[in-house]
Structures are given as C-alpha cells and as structure tokens.
Scaffold this motif. Sequence first.
Motif, PDB file in Angstrom:
ATOM      1  N   VAL A  17       6.205  -1.699  -6.481  1.00 48.64           N
ATOM      2  CA  VAL A  17       5.591  -2.256  -5.272  1.00 48.64           C
ATOM      3  C   VAL A  17       5.580  -3.778  -5.357  1.00 48.64           C
ATOM      4  CG1 VAL A  17       3.467  -2.438  -3.920  1.00 48.64           C
ATOM      5  CG2 VAL A  17       4.203  -0.205  -4.786  1.00 48.64           C
ATOM      6  N   ASP A  18       5.239  -4.325  -6.511  1.00 47.91           N
ATOM      7  CA  ASP A  18       5.207  -5.784  -6.672  1.00 47.91           C
ATOM      8  C   ASP A  18       6.578  -6.413  -6.439  1.00 47.91           C
ATOM      9  OD1 ASP A  18       2.498  -5.846  -7.185  1.00 47.91           O
ATOM     10  OD2 ASP A  18       2.731  -5.896  -9.370  1.00 47.91           O
ATOM     11  N   ALA A  19       7.640  -5.695  -6.776  1.00 48.93           N
ATOM     12  CA  ALA A  19       8.997  -6.216  -6.603  1.00 48.93           C
ATOM     13  C   ALA A  19       9.487  -6.102  -5.155  1.00 48.93           C
ATOM     14  CB  ALA A  19       9.959  -5.484  -7.531  1.00 48.93           C
ATOM     15  N   ALA A  20       8.771  -5.352  -4.343  1.00 50.49           N
ATOM     16  CA  ALA A  20       9.193  -5.137  -2.955  1.00 50.49           C
ATOM     17  C   ALA A  20       9.039  -6.399  -2.129  1.00 50.49           C
ATOM     18  CB  ALA A  20       8.368  -4.011  -2.330  1.00 50.49           C
ATOM     19  N   LEU A  21       9.863  -6.515  -1.105  1.00 47.97           N
ATOM     20  CA  LEU A  21       9.809  -7.653  -0.195  1.00 47.97           C
ATOM     21  C   LEU A  21       8.777  -7.363   0.891  1.00 47.97           C
ATOM     22  CD1 LEU A  21      13.631  -8.310   0.083  1.00 47.97           C
ATOM     23  CD2 LEU A  21      11.970  -9.519  -1.354  1.00 47.97           C
ATOM     24  N   THR A  23       4.515  -8.322   2.292  1.00 51.95           N
ATOM     25  CA  THR A  23       3.338  -9.186   2.233  1.00 51.95           C
ATOM     26  C   THR A  23       2.282  -8.494   1.370  1.00 51.95           C
ATOM     27  OG1 THR A  23       2.304  -8.131   4.134  1.00 51.95           O
ATOM     28  CG2 THR A  23       3.772 -10.029   4.592  1.00 51.95           C
ATOM     29  N   SER A  24       1.216  -9.193   1.072  1.00 51.32           N
ATOM     30  CA  SER A  24       0.118  -8.581   0.309  1.00 51.32           C
ATOM     31  C   SER A  24      -0.432  -7.365   1.039  1.00 51.32           C
ATOM     32  CB  SER A  24      -1.002  -9.601   0.077  1.00 51.32           C
ATOM     33  OG  SER A  24      -0.554 -10.638  -0.744  1.00 51.32           O
ATOM     34  N   HIS A  25      -0.564  -7.483   2.349  1.00 51.05           N
ATOM     35  CA  HIS A  25      -1.047  -6.370   3.164  1.00 51.05           C
ATOM     36  C   HIS A  25      -0.078  -5.191   3.075  1.00 51.05           C
ATOM     37  CE1 HIS A  25      -3.078  -4.334   6.470  1.00 51.05           C
ATOM     38  NE2 HIS A  25      -1.897  -4.167   7.043  1.00 51.05           N
ATOM     39  N   GLY A  26       1.207  -5.459   3.161  1.00 50.83           N
ATOM     40  CA  GLY A  26       2.218  -4.416   3.059  1.00 50.83           C
ATOM     41  C   GLY A  26       2.209  -3.752   1.696  1.00 50.83           C
ATOM     42  N   LYS A  27       2.001  -4.546   0.643  1.00 48.73           N
ATOM     43  CA  LYS A  27       1.945  -3.985  -0.707  1.00 48.73           C
ATOM     44  C   LYS A  27       0.719  -3.098  -0.879  1.00 48.73           C
ATOM     45  CE  LYS A  27       4.754  -7.535  -2.813  1.00 48.73           C
ATOM     46  NZ  LYS A  27       4.924  -8.550  -3.834  1.00 48.73           N
ATOM     47  N   PHE A  28      -0.412  -3.506  -0.297  1.00 51.24           N
ATOM     48  CA  PHE A  28      -1.605  -2.674  -0.353  1.00 51.24           C
ATOM     49  C   PHE A  28      -1.333  -1.335   0.334  1.00 51.24           C
ATOM     50  CE2 PHE A  28      -5.413  -1.047   1.762  1.00 51.24           C
ATOM     51  CZ  PHE A  28      -6.227  -0.818   0.671  1.00 51.24           C
ATOM     52  N   VAL A 111       9.459   5.601  -0.271  1.00 45.29           N
ATOM     53  CA  VAL A 111       8.254   5.089   0.395  1.00 45.29           C
ATOM     54  C   VAL A 111       8.307   3.570   0.465  1.00 45.29           C
ATOM     55  CG1 VAL A 111       5.727   4.864   0.241  1.00 45.29           C
ATOM     56  CG2 VAL A 111       6.826   7.071  -0.227  1.00 45.29           C
ATOM     57  N   ILE A 112       8.626   2.940  -0.638  1.00 41.55           N
ATOM     58  CA  ILE A 112       8.711   1.479  -0.673  1.00 41.55           C
ATOM     59  C   ILE A 112       9.800   0.991   0.271  1.00 41.55           C
ATOM     60  CG2 ILE A 112       9.269  -0.513  -2.132  1.00 41.55           C
ATOM     61  CD1 ILE A 112       7.886   1.063  -4.449  1.00 41.55           C
ATOM     62  N   GLN A 113      10.944   1.655   0.249  1.00 46.65           N
ATOM     63  CA  GLN A 113      12.046   1.279   1.135  1.00 46.65           C
ATOM     64  C   GLN A 113      11.621   1.377   2.599  1.00 46.65           C
ATOM     65  OE1 GLN A 113      15.451   3.917   1.094  1.00 46.65           O
ATOM     66  NE2 GLN A 113      16.833   2.245   1.631  1.00 46.65           N
ATOM     67  N   TRP A 114      10.887   2.415   2.956  1.00 47.34           N
ATOM     68  CA  TRP A 114      10.429   2.579   4.332  1.00 47.34           C
ATOM     69  C   TRP A 114       9.493   1.433   4.728  1.00 47.34           C
ATOM     70  CZ3 TRP A 114       5.790   3.140   6.845  1.00 47.34           C
ATOM     71  CH2 TRP A 114       5.888   3.463   8.204  1.00 47.34           C
ATOM     72  N   PHE A 115       8.597   1.057   3.829  1.00 48.75           N
ATOM     73  CA  PHE A 115       7.692  -0.060   4.124  1.00 48.75           C
ATOM     74  C   PHE A 115       8.468  -1.367   4.286  1.00 48.75           C
ATOM     75  CE2 PHE A 115       4.200   2.724   2.928  1.00 48.75           C
ATOM     76  CZ  PHE A 115       3.202   2.298   3.794  1.00 48.75           C
ATOM     77  N   GLU A 116       9.490  -1.559   3.463  1.00 50.51           N
ATOM     78  CA  GLU A 116      10.320  -2.758   3.612  1.00 50.51           C
ATOM     79  C   GLU A 116      11.053  -2.763   4.946  1.00 50.51           C
ATOM     80  OE1 GLU A 116      11.502  -4.236  -0.849  1.00 50.51           O
ATOM     81  OE2 GLU A 116      12.595  -2.491  -0.072  1.00 50.51           O
ATOM     82  N   GLN A 117      11.597  -1.626   5.330  1.00 46.10           N
ATOM     83  CA  GLN A 117      12.292  -1.536   6.630  1.00 46.10           C
ATOM     84  C   GLN A 117      11.325  -1.773   7.780  1.00 46.10           C
ATOM     85  OE1 GLN A 117      14.098   2.347   6.465  1.00 46.10           O
ATOM     86  NE2 GLN A 117      15.885   1.621   5.330  1.00 46.10           N
ATOM     87  N   ALA A 118      10.135  -1.216   7.690  1.00 44.75           N
ATOM     88  CA  ALA A 118       9.132  -1.404   8.738  1.00 44.75           C
ATOM     89  C   ALA A 118       8.718  -2.872   8.834  1.00 44.75           C
ATOM     90  CB  ALA A 118       7.904  -0.521   8.473  1.00 44.75           C
ATOM     91  N   ALA A 119       8.625  -3.544   7.685  1.00 45.82           N
ATOM     92  CA  ALA A 119       8.252  -4.967   7.687  1.00 45.82           C
ATOM     93  C   ALA A 119       9.345  -5.816   8.336  1.00 45.82           C
ATOM     94  CB  ALA A 119       8.011  -5.448   6.257  1.00 45.82           C
ATOM     95  N   LYS A 120      10.603  -5.458   8.136  1.00 42.60           N
ATOM     96  CA  LYS A 120      11.704  -6.191   8.747  1.00 42.60           C
ATOM     97  C   LYS A 120      11.681  -6.067  10.262  1.00 42.60           C
ATOM     98  CE  LYS A 120      14.899  -5.891   4.862  1.00 42.60           C
ATOM     99  NZ  LYS A 120      16.151  -5.280   4.375  1.00 42.60           N
ATOM    100  N   LYS A 121      11.256  -4.911  10.762  1.00 42.36           N
ATOM    101  CA  LYS A 121      11.166  -4.707  12.204  1.00 42.36           C
ATOM    102  C   LYS A 121      10.073  -5.547  12.829  1.00 42.36           C
ATOM    103  CE  LYS A 121      12.931   0.011  12.053  1.00 42.36           C
ATOM    104  NZ  LYS A 121      12.610   1.423  12.236  1.00 42.36           N
ATOM    105  N   GLU A 122       9.060  -5.915  12.048  1.00 39.72           N
ATOM    106  CA  GLU A 122       7.944  -6.710  12.545  1.00 39.72           C
ATOM    107  C   GLU A 122       8.300  -8.193  12.671  1.00 39.72           C
ATOM    108  OE1 GLU A 122       4.489  -6.003  10.180  1.00 39.72           O
ATOM    109  OE2 GLU A 122       4.485  -3.856  10.604  1.00 39.72           O
TER     110      GLU A 122
END
Length: 123
Positions: A17-21, A23-28, A111-122
């Motif tokens: 999770v820490d290595a993911a691209l 934000t702090s909120h996204g990592k939480f 799961v991490i990949q999905w959060f990264e993709q969702a963050a890119k859409k934002e």
Amino acid sequence: MLDSNTELLSVEECNAVDAALLTSHGKFNARVAIYALRSLKQISSETGTPIAHLQPATIAKWVEADPSLQDAGDDHFRSFWTKLVLSAMKLLSEAAANAGGTVEDLSVAQVIQWFEQAAKKEI
C-alpha cells in the motif's frame, strides 16, 4: 507474516500500500479494504456463505469478536469499524467486477491496482 490474532495488515501488505501511487486518504481506504477483504473471506469460509450474500449483522458479529480489534477501543469503535468494512465491501465488489471475478477471487495486488485506477479517474 500476518498474525491474524494481533495484526490488521501484514508488513508486506502495508509495504504494498505504501508503494502505491495514492494519496494518504487513498492509502487509508486501501488498507481498510484489504482488512475487509481478508475478514470477509474468513467470514465467508466460516459460515459457508458467499461474500455477496453476507448480512451486515453477521459481519458486525465477526468484527466484534476479531482479536485484532480487542484492544482497539470500545463498542462504539467496533461499530464504526463494522461500518467501514461494510462500505469497503461495496468497493471490493466494484474492484472484483473490474477484475472480471468475485470478491472471493480478489488479491491484495488487485485491490491496490483498483484504488490506483480509481484515483487516476479523479484527476
């Protein structure tokens, strides 16, 4: 390694999770989702019920008994945490649909990949 009696996430999961691209909120959110994924898989296994059919009361009962949360606070905290798991279940369902499978089939990496993709859409 994860000691399921005392740890919410393993060191490896935290590092991923820490290595993911994110934000702090996204990592939480990703950490909560990973805890929820593991918890939901365990509840499903113990009850013989597919994750998609688990009832909120069943999840709440399991969270209340989770050894990793026994020193984390009072009943209000466990109620709050139950709500987080239920919310994460919705996100995990979206991640599973995106991966073309079920929540039971999701990996931590997916799961991490999905959060990264969702963050890119934002952005």
